[in-house]
Each structure stands twice: as C-alpha cells, then as structure tokens.
Design an enzyme around this catalytic site. Structure first.
Site, PDB file in Angstrom:
ATOM      1  N   LYS A 112      28.900  -0.394 -27.457  1.00 37.21           N
ATOM      2  CA  LYS A 112      28.736  -1.420 -28.488  1.00 37.21           C
ATOM      3  C   LYS A 112      30.032  -1.718 -29.233  1.00 37.21           C
ATOM      4  CE  LYS A 112      23.795  -1.256 -29.295  1.00 37.21           C
ATOM      5  NZ  LYS A 112      22.708  -0.694 -30.090  1.00 37.21           N
ATOM      6  N   LYS A 195      21.034  -3.342 -17.000  1.00 34.88           N
ATOM      7  CA  LYS A 195      19.683  -3.290 -17.573  1.00 34.88           C
ATOM      8  C   LYS A 195      19.355  -4.593 -18.296  1.00 34.88           C
ATOM      9  CE  LYS A 195      20.693  -1.429 -22.142  1.00 34.88           C
ATOM     10  NZ  LYS A 195      20.494  -0.469 -23.195  1.00 34.88           N
ATOM     11  N   LYS A 198      18.640  -7.568 -24.678  1.00 39.64           N
ATOM     12  CA  LYS A 198      18.778  -8.777 -25.509  1.00 39.64           C
ATOM     13  C   LYS A 198      20.240  -9.057 -25.823  1.00 39.64           C
ATOM     14  CE  LYS A 198      17.753  -5.631 -29.095  1.00 39.64           C
ATOM     15  NZ  LYS A 198      16.662  -4.691 -29.175  1.00 39.64           N
TER      16      LYS A 198
HETATM   17  P1  TYM Z   1      15.087  -0.226 -28.286  1.00 38.39           P
HETATM   18  O1  TYM Z   1      14.447  -0.883 -29.459  1.00 38.39           O
HETATM   19  O2  TYM Z   1      16.400  -0.728 -27.811  1.00 38.39           O
HETATM   20  O3  TYM Z   1      14.113  -0.269 -27.045  1.00 38.39           O
HETATM   21  C1  TYM Z   1      12.758   0.147 -27.120  1.00 38.39           C
HETATM   22  C2  TYM Z   1      12.398   0.894 -25.845  1.00 38.39           C
HETATM   23  O4  TYM Z   1      12.579   0.074 -24.702  1.00 38.39           O
HETATM   24  C3  TYM Z   1      13.329   0.778 -23.718  1.00 38.39           C
HETATM   25  N1  TYM Z   1      14.110  -0.188 -22.929  1.00 38.39           N
HETATM   26  C4  TYM Z   1      14.041  -0.311 -21.589  1.00 38.39           C
HETATM   27  N2  TYM Z   1      13.322   0.334 -20.659  1.00 38.39           N
HETATM   28  C5  TYM Z   1      13.480  -0.037 -19.375  1.00 38.39           C
HETATM   29  N3  TYM Z   1      14.302  -1.044 -18.984  1.00 38.39           N
HETATM   30  C6  TYM Z   1      15.065  -1.726 -19.870  1.00 38.39           C
HETATM   31  N4  TYM Z   1      15.863  -2.702 -19.473  1.00 38.39           N
HETATM   32  C7  TYM Z   1      14.946  -1.357 -21.251  1.00 38.39           C
HETATM   33  N5  TYM Z   1      15.526  -1.812 -22.386  1.00 38.39           N
HETATM   34  C8  TYM Z   1      15.001  -1.092 -23.406  1.00 38.39           C
HETATM   35  C9  TYM Z   1      14.205   1.713 -24.520  1.00 38.39           C
HETATM   36  O5  TYM Z   1      14.654   2.792 -23.721  1.00 38.39           O
HETATM   37  C10 TYM Z   1      13.265   2.139 -25.626  1.00 38.39           C
HETATM   38  O6  TYM Z   1      12.451   3.212 -25.212  1.00 38.39           O
HETATM   39  N6  TYM Z   1      17.055   3.884 -30.306  1.00 38.39           N
HETATM   40  C11 TYM Z   1      15.806   3.272 -29.846  1.00 38.39           C
HETATM   41  C12 TYM Z   1      14.766   3.126 -30.928  1.00 38.39           C
HETATM   42  C13 TYM Z   1      14.442   4.407 -31.642  1.00 38.39           C
HETATM   43  C14 TYM Z   1      13.680   5.485 -31.132  1.00 38.39           C
HETATM   44  C15 TYM Z   1      13.636   6.458 -32.174  1.00 38.39           C
HETATM   45  C16 TYM Z   1      13.033   5.721 -29.918  1.00 38.39           C
HETATM   46  C17 TYM Z   1      14.817   4.738 -32.907  1.00 38.39           C
HETATM   47  N7  TYM Z   1      14.319   5.958 -33.226  1.00 38.39           N
HETATM   48  C18 TYM Z   1      12.951   7.663 -32.007  1.00 38.39           C
HETATM   49  C19 TYM Z   1      12.362   6.946 -29.749  1.00 38.39           C
HETATM   50  C20 TYM Z   1      12.326   7.888 -30.782  1.00 38.39           C
HETATM   51  C21 TYM Z   1      16.136   1.890 -29.333  1.00 38.39           C
HETATM   52  O7  TYM Z   1      17.105   1.296 -29.701  1.00 38.39           O
HETATM   53  O8  TYM Z   1      15.178   1.356 -28.540  1.00 38.39           O
END
Ligand code: TYM
Length: 332
Positions: A112, A195, A198
């Site tokens: 990032k 992947k 967004k």
């Molecule tokens: P975030 O909001 O970016 O994404 C939410 C979930 O979607 C999954 N994901 C994907 N899985 C498969 N293929 C893809 N292309 C893809 N893009 C996103 C992510 O792996 C995620 O599971 N840091 C986390 C949010 C968070 C969190 C937590 C998760 C904050 N605190 C505690 C678990 C436990 C995040 O940015 O996810």
C-alpha cells in the site's frame, strides 16, 4: 462451543465477489456450529482516505449486506468495531509488544505504500495489523475465516498472543486462520493473476454484489481468457478460465470437474454467459433484501446495539485480565 470471528471493512459501497466467496459465505455456514462474532472494522477504514458521511453510510450498507447474505443476528453477534472501546485499549498494549521491524515486514503495508512512499501513509496504516490482532485476541477466538490475503496478519496475531502469554501469563487464546483453499483467492477478471480488489487500477475486473447484474454480465463477457479454446481448470496456463470456473462452481455448488465435463465441446462464450446468469440469479434477490434492511435503519441500529452489548462483555473480561497481567494499577 468454539468461537469464530471475522470482519469486513466498510471501505466500499458494495462487497465484491472476492469478499463474498473468499470469506463472508463461510461466515454464514460457520454460525450454525460456532459461537460467531462478525463485525465491521470502521476504525480500520480510517487508515485510508475516507469521507465521514460516506463512512457512516457504508458501515450501515455493510451490515445490511451481511444480513442479506444470511448472517443471522439471532445466532451471530454482529457489531461495529468502534462500538467496542476495549479493542482500541487492547491495541495499545499489543503495540508495545510488537517489534517495529516486525510491523515493517507486513506485505500489505509494503504494497500500500509502494507507489506513494511512507510519507503519504498515516501511522494507523502501519499499525493496522496490530488493531486487527486486538480485534481477534479480545474475543478468545478459535478460528478466523478469511481470504488468503489475510494470512500474514493472522500469523502476526498468533505471534503476539504467544509472546504475551509467555511473557506475562496466559490471557489469550491462540487463533487459527480458517481459509477455504478453492475460494481463498478470487482473481480480477481483467488481470486474472492478481486478486480481485477494490483498489485495482480499473474496476473492469471487479464484480460488486450490489451493482446492476447487467453491468456485471458485461464485465464477465469481457473477462480476459486465453487464445486456446478448451475449457479446462489450469491455474498456471489458463488463469482467466480457471477463475470463471471457480466463480461458477462457488455460486452453483457444482464441482469444477463436473463443470469442465459439462462444457466439453463448448466455447468460452457459453462459460461466460452462464456464469453471468448464475450471478444474476444470486444478486437480484440479494439487492432487494439489502434495500429492505436499509429502509429500516432503526432495526439495524437495534441489532448493532445488542451485538455491541454482548461483544463488550467478552472484550472487557479479556482486557481486565491483560491490564492485571501488565501491572496496571486499577482504580479503586
Ligand atoms: P477486507 O475488508 O479487505 O476483506 C474482507 C474479506 O474478504 C477477503 N477477500 C478475498 N477473498 C478471496 N478473494 C479475494 N479477491 C478477496 N479479497 C478480499 C479478505 O481476505 C477478508 O477475509 N483486515 C481485514 C478486515 C479485518 C479482520 C479483522 C478480519 C479487520 N479486523 C479481524 C478478520 C479478523 C480486511 O481488510 O478485510
């Protein structure tokens, strides 16, 4: 009962297909057998550019989407991160046992900041994974259902839990990532070795659940494939076709092998059109349900209030143990 916990950021107007297939769909299944905690990490959303009004709207829309895909607030504890002050309090303690170098090695932070450099990033982006560790460790979690891109953050969470327990005495359960291999990484339709995200350069390869299905159908029809004509699953040599097969398989419940057999002698056009149709069948009622939940913000707020109450009870007990262990004098 064992506990699961996961979160999805309110940084977009809609969940995308990667979020859903990689993570949120598993949440719905897991709430049947586990004590489930699902939340919207709105504090994490401040680590990137944000607009206050949009953030509030996206937080509500995210909750509505969770309910619309089948997260059941009668079974799962559904809440917003900033409603649980104990998470921020725990973050401070964890930051003090996180190595600076250790945090510097997080690949998401490196990615990032790769373009604009670290001067353009806030310190919150740097400590983002520690806040995530607090999200998890506050709740004595056994499993964290996420996509592949969160694996390194889970490793850090486990390291911090073990380090704290060893140094100060046991306060934390050491959690495990729950990653479903077939669907853990859904790829960008235009760039099928990256992947779906967004934050890609264009949104041409991004399928948003709340978009008009006609728009998504168009994106699927223009998905990048290859110059071959045979429909086969081969991530290495046919990443685009393999991604479409994965998506169709996930949405239809038909295994990839059976799909390959079904498409024998057929062309990429057939695969694309049918994948788009199956997606439309899924998102059309979903969009209606999301709109229904958003029509009743008082009901959403009531769900979040109940969730916060339950979540705070658990987090407060963990924080109490942590504060005792590190030697904080408690108010009389
Ligand atoms: P975030 O909001 O970016 O994404 C939410 C979930 O979607 C999954 N994901 C994907 N899985 C498969 N293929 C893809 N292309 C893809 N893009 C996103 C992510 O792996 C995620 O599971 N840091 C986390 C949010 C968070 C969190 C937590 C998760 C904050 N605190 C505690 C678990 C436990 C995040 O940015 O996810």
């Amino acid at each position: 009962r064992k506990r699961v916990l996961s979160g999805i950021q309110p940084t977009s107007d809609s969940f995308h297909l990667g979020n859903y297939l990689g993570a949120v769909r598993q949440w719905v299944e897991l709430q049947e057998d586990f004590d489930a905690f699902y939340f919207i990490p709105d504090m994490h959303a401040l680590t990137v550019d944000f607009d206050p009004k949009t953030l509030a709207e996206r937080t509500r829309t995210s909750v509505a989407q969770l309910l619309a895909v089948g997260v059941d607030p009668e079974r799962a504890t559904v809440y917003v991160q900033s409603h649980i002050p104990e998470i921020a309090q725990l973050t401070w303690v964890l930051q003090c046992i996180t190595g600076f170098g250790e945090a510097s090695r997080m690949t998401q932070f490196k990615d990032k900041t790769a373009k604009k450099g670290t001067d353009a990033a806030g310190v919150g982006l740097f400590t983002y994974p520690v806040l995530m560790a607090a999200d998890i460790l506050a709740f004595e979690v056994d499993y964290v259902p996420v996509g592949e891109d969160q694996r390194q953050h889970l490793e850090l969470t486990r390291d911090l839990a073990q380090r704290f327990n060893k140094r100060f005495g046991k306060s934390f359960v050491v959690p495990q990532a729950h990653i479903v291999k077939e669907f853990a990484k859904i790829y960008d339709l235009q760039n099928p070795t990256a992947k779906m995200s967004k934050s890609a350069e264009t949104d041409k390869g991004l399928i948003n659940l709340l978009d008009d299905p006609k728009r998504s159908a168009k994106k699927i029809r223009s998905a990048v494939t290859d110059t071959d004509t045979v429909i086969a699953f081969d991530r290495e040599n046919k990443p685009g076709v393999s991604n479409l097969l994965t998506i169709q398989s996930a949405l239809s419940g038909v295994g990839v092998d059976d799909l390959v057999a079904k498409y024998e002698g057929k062309g990429y056009g057939d695969l694309k059109v049918e994948t788009a149709d199956i997606l439309a069948d899924f998102v059309t009622p979903l969009r209606g349900r999301v709109a229904g939940y958003l029509d009743d913000p008082a009901e959403l707020d009531a769900i979040l209030a109940r969730g916060a109450e339950r979540a705070r009870e658990v987090a407060a007990a963990t924080l109490d143990s942590v504060y005792d262990k590190v030697g904080f004098l408690r108010p009389a």
